[in-house]
Every structure is written in C-alpha cells, then in structure tokens.
Design a protein around this motif. Structure first.
Motif, short mmCIF file in Angstrom:
data_model
loop_
_atom_site.label_atom_id
_atom_site.label_comp_id
_atom_site.label_asym_id
_atom_site.label_seq_id
_atom_site.Cartn_x
_atom_site.Cartn_y
_atom_site.Cartn_z
N GLY B 447 0.82 -1.21 0.00
CA GLY B 447 0.00 0.00 0.00
C GLY B 447 0.85 1.24 0.00
O GLY B 447 0.55 2.20 -0.73
N SER B 448 1.87 1.22 0.77
CA SER B 448 2.77 2.37 0.85
C SER B 448 3.45 2.62 -0.49
O SER B 448 3.57 3.77 -0.95
CB SER B 448 3.78 2.12 1.96
OG SER B 448 4.76 3.11 1.95
N VAL B 449 3.89 1.54 -1.15
CA VAL B 449 4.53 1.69 -2.47
C VAL B 449 3.52 2.28 -3.48
O VAL B 449 3.85 3.21 -4.23
CB VAL B 449 5.05 0.32 -2.99
CG1 VAL B 449 5.53 0.44 -4.43
CG2 VAL B 449 6.16 -0.20 -2.10
N MET B 450 2.32 1.79 -3.43
CA MET B 450 1.31 2.27 -4.36
C MET B 450 1.06 3.76 -4.14
O MET B 450 0.89 4.53 -5.08
CB MET B 450 0.00 1.50 -4.20
CG MET B 450 0.08 0.00 -4.48
SD MET B 450 0.77 -0.41 -6.09
CE MET B 450 -0.63 -0.06 -7.14
N LYS B 451 1.01 4.13 -2.89
CA LYS B 451 0.77 5.53 -2.55
C LYS B 451 1.90 6.41 -3.11
O LYS B 451 1.64 7.44 -3.74
CB LYS B 451 0.74 5.66 -1.03
CG LYS B 451 -0.18 6.75 -0.52
CD LYS B 451 -0.18 6.68 1.00
CE LYS B 451 -1.46 7.25 1.58
NZ LYS B 451 -1.47 7.05 3.05
N LYS B 452 3.13 5.94 -2.92
CA LYS B 452 4.28 6.72 -3.38
C LYS B 452 4.30 6.83 -4.90
O LYS B 452 4.79 7.82 -5.46
CB LYS B 452 5.60 6.06 -2.91
CG LYS B 452 5.86 6.27 -1.42
CD LYS B 452 7.09 5.50 -0.97
CE LYS B 452 7.28 5.58 0.53
NZ LYS B 452 7.53 6.98 0.98
N THR B 453 3.79 5.81 -5.59
CA THR B 453 3.79 5.85 -7.06
C THR B 453 2.45 6.34 -7.61
O THR B 453 2.17 6.23 -8.79
CB THR B 453 4.08 4.46 -7.65
OG1 THR B 453 3.09 3.56 -7.15
CG2 THR B 453 5.46 3.97 -7.29
N LYS B 454 1.61 6.83 -6.73
CA LYS B 454 0.27 7.32 -7.10
C LYS B 454 -0.53 6.28 -7.87
O LYS B 454 -1.23 6.58 -8.82
CB LYS B 454 0.37 8.61 -7.92
CG LYS B 454 1.03 9.74 -7.13
CD LYS B 454 0.80 11.08 -7.81
CE LYS B 454 1.33 12.21 -6.98
NZ LYS B 454 2.73 12.58 -7.32
N GLY B 455 -0.35 5.02 -7.45
CA GLY B 455 -1.17 3.94 -8.01
C GLY B 455 -0.73 3.45 -9.37
O GLY B 455 -1.36 2.58 -9.96
N ARG B 456 0.32 4.00 -9.91
CA ARG B 456 0.72 3.60 -11.25
C ARG B 456 1.58 2.33 -11.27
O ARG B 456 1.85 1.79 -12.33
CB ARG B 456 1.44 4.74 -11.95
CG ARG B 456 0.47 5.81 -12.41
CD ARG B 456 1.19 6.94 -13.07
NE ARG B 456 1.96 7.70 -12.09
CZ ARG B 456 2.96 8.51 -12.42
NH1 ARG B 456 3.33 8.62 -13.67
NH2 ARG B 456 3.58 9.18 -11.51
N ALA B 457 2.02 1.95 -10.08
CA ALA B 457 2.77 0.70 -10.02
C ALA B 457 1.81 -0.48 -10.13
O ALA B 457 0.64 -0.37 -9.76
CB ALA B 457 3.53 0.62 -8.71
N ASP B 458 2.33 -1.54 -10.67
CA ASP B 458 1.55 -2.76 -10.71
C ASP B 458 1.68 -3.41 -9.33
O ASP B 458 2.78 -3.67 -8.87
CB ASP B 458 2.14 -3.68 -11.79
CG ASP B 458 1.32 -4.93 -11.97
OD1 ASP B 458 0.83 -5.13 -13.09
OD2 ASP B 458 1.18 -5.70 -11.00
N ALA B 459 0.54 -3.64 -8.66
CA ALA B 459 0.59 -4.12 -7.27
C ALA B 459 1.34 -5.44 -7.14
O ALA B 459 2.08 -5.66 -6.18
CB ALA B 459 -0.84 -4.26 -6.75
N ARG B 460 1.14 -6.30 -8.14
CA ARG B 460 1.79 -7.60 -8.07
C ARG B 460 3.31 -7.45 -8.18
O ARG B 460 4.08 -8.07 -7.44
CB ARG B 460 1.26 -8.52 -9.18
CG ARG B 460 1.23 -9.97 -8.75
CD ARG B 460 0.69 -10.85 -9.85
NE ARG B 460 -0.62 -10.41 -10.30
CZ ARG B 460 -1.05 -10.49 -11.56
NH1 ARG B 460 -0.25 -10.95 -12.50
NH2 ARG B 460 -2.25 -10.09 -11.87
N ALA B 461 3.71 -6.58 -9.08
CA ALA B 461 5.14 -6.33 -9.26
C ALA B 461 5.74 -5.72 -7.99
O ALA B 461 6.85 -6.09 -7.55
CB ALA B 461 5.36 -5.41 -10.46
N ALA B 462 5.02 -4.77 -7.39
CA ALA B 462 5.52 -4.12 -6.16
C ALA B 462 5.74 -5.17 -5.07
O ALA B 462 6.73 -5.14 -4.35
CB ALA B 462 4.51 -3.08 -5.70
N ARG B 463 4.82 -6.10 -5.01
CA ARG B 463 4.91 -7.16 -4.01
C ARG B 463 6.18 -8.00 -4.20
O ARG B 463 6.92 -8.28 -3.26
CB ARG B 463 3.66 -8.04 -4.18
CG ARG B 463 3.32 -8.89 -3.01
CD ARG B 463 2.02 -9.66 -3.36
NE ARG B 463 1.62 -10.43 -2.20
CZ ARG B 463 0.82 -9.96 -1.25
NH1 ARG B 463 0.29 -8.76 -1.37
NH2 ARG B 463 0.54 -10.70 -0.19
#
Lengths: 472, 471, 93
Positions: B447-463
């Motif tokens: 969630g924190s990564v997504m927030k920092k990338t304004k949702g443009r990151a792929d959640a699966r990839a971030a994981r």
C-alpha cells in the motif's frame, strides 16, 4: 340508344361535353332512381379536358355509370348503405384506373341492393331503382342501377358486380347485355367485398360489341389482387358472326319447375336460332344444381359476415354516440345496416360458428366442388351452355322483399356459375308481356371468347337487343 | 433434477415483429414508422378501407421459414392463411389474417439454461400473421374516457411462436425469451430494441388449477414478474380452498400485478375460415434452399468459439448470448489474443455495460483493441484498464488520451524499487512483523509503495520487489 | 332451429345490437332460411374435398419494396372522430 362507335363519331363531330351534358340532363329528369351520386362537376370538367387536350383511349370522352360498391377516389361510395354515410374513398379501384386511362368519364354512382345483397335493388338505403320497361317492377339486382341506367338511356355503359347473378339478373330484367367474367379476369381491387370467393366486376352495355370493348378495357392482371390472373387477351377480336360447328349444351336442370313458360320458350327458340346458324345442341346433366342455391347462400353469407365486420364507424362511415366500444360498435352497426344485410350477417356468423361450421360452411364448400365437377363434365360435351338467366321476367316492386326465401329462389339459375367460377353473359332473347327475357351463355374457365362469339352471332341475327323501353 | 414443487407449467406465445423487412406483410407501406407521426404509414390495405385486398410479402414468407428452421421445426410445403374473426378497436378489418390449419412450421424445440442444466422447450408452432394497430389510452385502460388508435403498426408482419407448456419457473420463461430473442437476432430479421418488437402472452397453471392466460407483457423482465405474481396468486386461491379458473388476465406493468379481464369478451368464437383474398402457398423446395443460407446460430457459434479460440465454455456462452457481442468479440479476437479478449469483454466490458444499461454499440472495438494492447505491452495495470473502460463509457475520448490525462502509464521498475526501499525504511514495525511471520504486514508495505507511485505501479510487481528486498 | 336466446349470442358475435322487437322479427325469418339450407344435408359429400378457392392458384407474392402510403390527412379524412393525428375510438370499459 347510341353505341360506343356512334358516340365516338359524335364526340369528334361535336364534343364530349355535349354528350355528357345530354346524359346528365337525362339523369336529372329521370324517375328511375338509377343513381345514388351524380358526379356532374367532375364529369363535365373531365369532358372539357378531353375536348381541349384530346385523348386517344378507346373510351375517350364516353360517360359510364359505376356501381356504388366500386371505389372511386373523391366520389362518395356508399354500397347503398347508411353505414357508409360520408365515405369518400382516397383511392380508385383498379377498374376505375383502367377506365380513366381509356378516357372514360365517370358520370355517377349507380344504385344497388345494399352491399349487393339482393336481386331487386329494393334493399338500397337510397330507395329502389325502377325498371325502365315498367316502373312498377324491379330492375333486378343487385346491380339494378347500372342496368337500368343503360336500359333507360342514362348512360351508354356501366359497371356492376356479380356475386351470384348481380350483373346477369338486372341485365335480363332490363333487356341489356351483361357479362360475369371468369373469376380472376377482372381485378377486384377496390370492389367492396360481399363474398370475395364468388364475385367479379362485370360490364353492361346495349350490345355484345360494346360489352366486349368495355371488357377489354377493364380486364387484365393486377398485382394488388392475389386472385387476379395474368393472361393476354383481346375479347373484341372474338366477335365473329359464325357459330358453325359450335356445340351448345342445354342443362335441363335450368328449365326446372318454376320457370316461366315464356322464358323457357324464348330460350329454346334462341337455341334453335343458333342451330339454324350451324350450331348443334346436346342435353347435359348437372345433377348437383339443386344444391347450388343453399351452398351459394351459405358461402356468401359466411364470407359477408366477416367482410362487413370492418364497418364499425371508427375509420369511416356512420358514427353514433360513444359509449364503451363494444356497445358503440353494436349500435353503429345496428343503426347503419338494413334488415337484409343484418339477416345475412347473422346467418353467416351462425354458419361459421363453433358447432355449425362443418354442417353449413364446410358442407357448402364440398358441394361447391361437386358443382364445379358438374360443369367440367358438361364442358366435355359442349363448348358453351345456354340457359335462362332468370326463371321469370321482372317481378313487381315489393312482391318478394318480405320473404327472403322467395327472393333467394330467383337466383337459382345464376348462382351455380359463381360457385364454379366460369364466365357467363346474359343477353336479351325475347319478351313476355312487354318485359324483356334474358338468356345466359355460359363458358369454360377463361373461354370468354366462345360466349362472346355465340352471343354476338345471336345478336347479329336477331333484333331483341334493338328494342327499347318507352322514353329511353 | 429440478423438483418443481408447485407443478408449475408455463407456455409462452411470443409475437415477433419482422421489423427488418422494408414493407408490411400485406401492403407496400414502409415499416420505418417508429419516429413518425401516427397514421402516416398507412394505406387502404392496412387501414382496412373497403375494397382493399392483401398480397403477401415474399420476404415475410422467407423470414418465417428461417425462423421455423432455426427453431428446429418442420416447415410445411403447403400453407395458407385464415381469418380470425373478432372485434377490437385496433383491428381495422374486424378480423385478423393469421394461420390456423396448415401453419408454415410446427413441431420444433430450443434448448435453454434450465433450473437443472440444459432444458428442452418444445415449439408447438410458429406461424405468420398481421399486427393490429396500436392503442393509446389516457391514463389506464380501465379509466380512460376514450381510446386513440395509430394504425402505423397495423399490418406489420408478425410471427407467432407458440411453445409447449415446458417451462417450470418464471426464471425458465425468462431464459426462454432471452434465448429466443438471441436466435431471432442471429437470423437478422428482427431488431429487438424497437418498440413492440417482441410481445408475450403467457399461459400458466399450477398443480390443482386451470391455466390463466396473461396478456400485455412487453418485456422479458415483465414476463418474469407477471409469472411470479401469478404463481403467488394461484397458490393463494388454492390455499383458501378456491378454484383457479381458466381466464384471461391483463398484466399491469406499472403495478406488477395481473388483473382479471372478466367480461363478455370471454365468449370468443373466432370463426376461422380460409382467407379468400389470399391464395395458398406451395413452397416445397424453399426450406432446403433457405436452410443452406441460414446463418450460424448461437449454440453452434458457442461451440465454435470454444474450439477455434480455446476459450472457456462460460465465456463462449456469454459472448454468443447476444449476436452483436459475438460479432464484437470475433472482430477483436481476430487481432488481439482471443483468450485475453474473452476475459476482458465478458468479465469487464459486459459488466460495465450492464451497470450503465448500455449495449455493445456504446463501445468501439478499436478502443477495446487499444486497451488490450496497452495491457499486453505492460504499459498499464489491470486497474488502469478498468479505469479506461469506465471513462470511455462515461465521458468518451480515446484510451491514449485517458492514459495521458489520468497518468495511468505504469511506472518504471527502478522507481518502484526506490519506492519499495523508502517504504521499508519508513515502516520498521511492518517489516519486523513480516519477518516474524505475519504475512499480512506485507500488504501495508505494498500500500505504501502504491501511494508513493500514485497507483501507477503494478501491485503484483511491487509485491515481488518488496519480497526480494526483504528476503 | 335458432331460438331468440341463440340470436342474442349471434348478435353479440356479429356486434349487432338487436332489440327485443328485432329478435322477434328476425327469428322466424332466419329459421325459414336455415330450414331451406337443410337441403344441404341431402347431398352426398363423402370423400369430397372442399373448394376454398375456385381457381387452383398458389404462390402470389409482392416483393419487399415500399410504395407511397396515404398522407396522414388522407388517412384521417374519413374518420368521424380524430385527435392529434390519432383516430378516436370509444373508451374500452
């Protein structure tokens, strides 16, 4: 009385307007009540147009009367019924289009039995038409106005319709020539149906030649009528004064008890005349003739009960005060139809209703098959059949109107022809007590040529057709 | 096995208007009247003027044969028309031209999705007839002071499809209607979206009672509602010890109830007899020739989709249940990956369309291709793709523009990596929880990564990246 | 034989309002005609097919090509009552 050829000469010499004016004056002075509507203005207008612009149609400038069950655009069409009060068709029947193309001028709409239901023109809402030979007598029906107009010199030509004899009966009673063609030869588009499977429009004139000319104009294929046949024909060319080798069938059933002695004698004399001209005659058997009248009336009434269902006062015609729609429809129809029409609707409804359909309607259609077979057999031995058109000359006004059966019995010799769909022409063949007698010459399907030729040869060698009622 | 505890038997009479013909069934009036004033598409024939005569439209006969064949009926070589005599203000001749003995086709069936799997519904007959006019009432039918009639609809070609009483629930009735409509649309003889295109009368009985006929049903949903109401009504009558009588009932769509039409009208006697103004049809040879040209029907197309594109049967069924969707899919699948196309059209696009009460025409196939292309090239995330589809439906535009405006382009891997490192630094508690075995703690880091990338990151990839760095 | 009661039903099917007097008047006349039609029963029609149409015609079609309709004005010109382009009929109930 003027023939088409004489009229054409006069139109060339004088004008159509003059001819039309003369006929209009004649109609105006007449007491026959042959017309329901006289199209004075439109007729004169058209006559002037033809006079000034010329027209090369076969009937250019010649007036004609039209039975009031044939749809005429812009001219009231009543079927002689109160229920069509105020109805002005927005379209022309096929035959009217043909007549207009040929240059004919519609002079008026002829009186008839209400919805063509009758043999005396007495059931008309607009009062009876009188017989020009004796105004105390009926002109026959249902096309009584059309026949009386021609016999009385109020129109040189007219159209009627024949469901069970409605052209031939008044032709016989009024001493003119009338033709009921083979079913399908003239389009019924625009003919207000009484009994669709039986009826045809037919021409009236004072001679076989004029009938043939008019027939040539109005016959022919029409894609708007599914029962219209597609055949090339030229009926006028069939008019040859020669009957050598012609085989005449004489159906004895048509000279049955109830046939007037003078009628029988005139018709048999006519057959002799044709034999003297080279024809031969043979007796033919038509054993189912005795069932024809009942079968005819059952079929006609059944179809009529359905055909006349559309008259409800919504889209056209008489309208009474509104209540709920069931009641309004019933009241409009009760107020708009006359007694004979109501009787036939009721009987037709009964004949088609659950429990009676097979006993009446289906049975009648089977008898129709037997009658057709009678004709097929007879025509194996004969080229044409000759019989009385009506069993007696014109009867008195009021004589039969209150007794349906005796009125129906008058049609005994005409209805089998409609059941079989064959053509038949009625022409004058004698007189009885100053009243004309008609005989009918009946042909095979589509063999109008044979009956026209037979009738023409008879006419060329006799003078019955030249006699005219006083004052015509 | 479906038990059908109430012994429900439903049969439907469906009137299908052949509104893709150019002219009416017995006259040359145009069928294109839907946006025109009343009584402006009428002639002597369809207005029932005295003296007019019917002539049958050849194409209407062909369409009737197509329908018969598509419903697995026997198509007759001899057929003819009858008059059905009854009075009603919408009926201009006082009779309706229809068929009675010798209907053009009979004895068929269709398969529907029943209560317990595939279910066969018999087709008693499918015959030709003419449509009456349209009645307009001020307010309701029972209160209106007068009735207005528009005969533009009068004489439209109808096919009446009568089913056997084979449906056992309102749901099956609805599925039957859906399937029927779908088949008819495949035949390309009918546009189901036009007013009055498909009208239903339903016959329904339950164990221990006689059947009621429900008239005036104008939608599939309406049919289901009317039948549901009717089952409850009939059960209540029986429960109270009453008798369910055979009668005609009128469906009041607004109130979703059926009303008895008890009146003299019940005393029908239609007095059928052959229409003398129309000649019989002898059409031997027509059916085999038309069969040759019959288009692929839904069931066949569904099987082909599974085989040809390797997609799941559920997807194939969903895609073929509407002809236009099936065509849309095939056009997309020709260019894009067929399986991915099926997923996105079935699972996402159809849902979004339904939600908005839109049809497939509301979405361009080019846009579908762009979205799939963006996904396949990993330029956007799945969430981003859904967002694009929704935006296209709600506001329009092009996928590329929406990507730009909303900044939906998937961010590069090193940015995600930087964001992951920051997230780990900033959330020591979550990190230690995770390392102590609390798997869920990873979610807050994602969630924190997504927030920092304004949702443009792929959640699966971030994981994946977080796992790598924590591992 | 039809009774006055039958006549009421036939009148209803025919949408002809018949007064008591009408029924009185019509019943005997209709029965005399039906009596006459009894003649039909005497004909042997075993194995005979009915002739619905007199000519053995079949397959008459129109092509699916539009032709001009009447104008709305013409369509309504004969209607005794109309309103806003509609033909006005009585109330349903």
């Amino acid at each position: 009385m003027a023939s088409i050829n004489e009229l054409i000469e006069r139109i060339h010499a004088d004008s159509s307007e003059e001819i039309v004016t003369e006929y209009l004056e004649k109609i105006e002075k007449s007491k026959l009540n042959a017309f329901i509507t006289v199209a004075k203005e439109s007729a004169l207008l058209r006559a002037k147009e033809i006079d000034s612009q010329g027209h090369d149609g076969p009937l250019a400038g010649i007036p004609i009367a039209i039975k009031d069950n044939i749809s005429t655009k812009g001219i009231a069409t009543t079927c002689a019924s109160k229920i069509l009060t105020g109805y002005i068709p927005p379209y022309d029947a096929h035959v009217i289009e043909k007549l207009k193309e040929a240059g004919a001028i519609i002079i008026g709409k002829a009186n008839m039995d209400e919805f063509a239901m009758g043999s005396s023109t007495e059931t008309s809402f607009y009062g009876p038409t009188l017989n020009p030979w004796d105004t105390t007598r009926v002109p026959g029906g249902s096309s009584g106005g059309s026949a009386a107009a021609v016999a009385g010199g109020e129109a040189p030509l007219s159209l009627g319709s024949d469901t069970g004899g409605s052209v031939r009966c008044p032709a016989s009673f009024c001493g003119v020539v009338g033709l009921k063609p083979t079913y399908g030869v003239i389009s019924r588009y625009g003919l207000i149906s009484y009994a669709n499977s039986l009826e045809q429009i037919g021409p009236f004139a004072t001679s076989v030649r004029d009938v043939a000319t008019l027939f040539d104009v109005i016959s022919g294929h029409d894609p708007r009528d599914s029962t219209s046949v597609d055949r090339e024909t030229n009926y006028s060319s069939a008019l040859i004064n020669d009957v050598k080798g012609l085989k005449i069938g004489v159906p004895e059933e048509y000279f049955a008890e109830g046939t007037d002695k003078n009628v029988e004698k005139s018709v048999r004399d006519a057959i002799n005349t044709l034999e003297e001209l080279g024809a031969t005659s043979v007796e033919v058997k038509m054993p189912h003739t005795k069932y024809a009248l009942s079968a005819y009336y059952v079929i006609a009434m059944s179809e009529a009960s359905s055909n006349l269902a559309r008259f409800d006062g919504m889209r056209y015609g008489l309208r009474t005060e509104d209540s709920d729609w069931h009641t309004t429809f019933s009241q409009v129809r009760a107020a708009g139809f006359g007694d004979e029409v109501k009787r036939r609707i009721l009987l037709g409804t009964y004949a088609l209703s659950a429990g009676y359909h097979d006993k009446y309607y289906l049975k009648a259609l089977k008898i129709r098959t037997l009658i057709k077979q009678d004709f097929e057999r007879a025509f194996r031995d004969a080229d044409v059949l000759i019989a009385p058109t009506m069993p007696y000359p014109a009867f008195k006004l009021g004589e039969k109107i209150d007794d349906p059966i005796s009125l129906y019995l008058a049609d005994v010799d005409t209805v089998p022809i409609n059941l079989a769909g064959v053509p038949s022409i009625s022409l004058p063949c004698g007189f009885s007590g100053g009243l004309p007698i008609g005989m009918q010459v009946i042909g095979k399907h589509f063999d109008e040529a044979a009956i026209l030729r037979t009738a023409f040869a008879f006419e060329e060698n006799t003078d019955f057709h030249t006699r005219q009622p006083e004052g015509s | 096995m479906y038990e059908n505890p109430d012994g429900v038997m439903i049969g439907l009479e469906v009137h299908v208007q052949l509104n893709k013909l150019k002219t009416k069934v017995f006259c040359g009036c145009s069928t294109d009247y839907h946006n025109d004033p009343p009584n402006s598409h009428v002639c002597p024939v369809c207005l029932g003027l005295p003296g007019s005569l019917p002539v049958i439209n050849r194409k209407a006969v062909e369409a009737a044969i197509k329908i018969g064949l598509a419903l697995n009926c026997k198509v007759e070589e001899h057929t003819q028309f009858y008059r059905k005599n009854y009075y009603y203000p919408d009926l201009p001749k006082g009779f309706q031209i229809t068929q009675y003995d010798f209907p053009i086709s009979s004895g068929g069936y269709i398969m529907i999705e029943g209560e317990d799997g595939e279910h066969r519904v018999g087709i008693t007959r499918a015959h030709m007839e003419e449509d009456p006019g349209r009645l307009v009432h001020e307010g309701t039918i029972d209160k209106s002071k007068y009735t207005l009639i528009d005969y533009n609809r009068s004489g439209m070609a109808l096919i009446e499809i009568v089913s056997d009483p084979d449906m056992r629930s309102p749901k099956e009735a609805r599925r039957y209607l859906d399937k029927l409509r779908n088949i008819l649309e495949y035949l390309d003889i009918f546009d189901g979206d036009l007013e009055g295109a498909l009208r239903v009368d339903a016959n329904i009985s339950i164990m221990g009672g006689q059947r009621a006929e429900i008239k005036n049903i104008s939608s599939h949903k309406g049919a289901e509602r009317a039948l549901l109401f009717e089952i409850v009504r009939q059960k209540n009558v029986l429960r109270r010890g009453g008798v369910v009588v055979q009668e005609t009932r009128h469906f009041d769509e607004a109130r979703e109830i059926t009303l008895s039409m008890r009146s003299k009208e019940e005393a029908h006697d239609y007095r059928y007899f052959p229409e003398p103004d129309l000649v019989p049809l002898k059409i031997s040879g027509w059916a085999p020739a038309i069969k040759e040209m019959l288009p692929e029907l839904p069931d066949a197309r569904r099987m082909r989709f599974v085989e040809q594109y390797g997609i799941m049967d559920d997807h194939a069924k969903a895609l073929t249940s509407e002809r236009k969707v099936a065509i849309f899919y095939e056009e997309v699948a020709k260019i894009a990956d067929p399986k991915i196309s099926a997923v996105w059209i079935c699972d996402v696009l159809k849902g979004e369309l339904n939600y908005r009460d839109l049809t497939i025409e509301a979405f361009r196939k080019e846009d579908m291709l762009s979205v799939i292309e963006l996904l396949m090239s990993k330029k956007i995330t799945e969430d981003g793709a859904v967002d694009i589809i929704r935006t296209l439906l709600d506001k329009g535009g092009s996928p590329e523009e929406i990507v730009k405006e909303k900044g939906l382009l998937k961010v590069e891997g090193d940015i995600v990596s930087t964001a992951a490192e920051e997230a780990i630094k900033e959330n020591p508690v979550a990190v230690s929880d995770f390392k102590a075995g609390k798997e869920k703690a990873l979610n807050s880091l994602v969630g924190s990564v997504m927030k920092k990338t304004k949702g443009r990151a792929d959640a699966r990839a971030a994981r994946e990246i977080l796992l790598g760095k924590l591992g | 034989m039809i009774t006055k009661k039958d006549l009421e039903h036939i009148g209803w099917l025919s949408r002809l309002e018949l007064s008591e007097e009408d029924r009185e008047k019509y019943t005997p006349k209709l029965n005399s005609v039906l009596d006459y039609f009894g003649e039909l029963d005497k004909a042997d029609t075993g194995g005979v097919e009915p002739s619905y149409h007199v000519m053995p015609m079949s397959n008459v079609f129109r092509e699916d090509v539009p032709i001009a309709s009447l104008s709305q004005e013409e369509a309504l010109s004969n209607a005794p009552k109309n309103q806003d382009g509609f033909i006005k009929a009585p109330r349903m109930m």
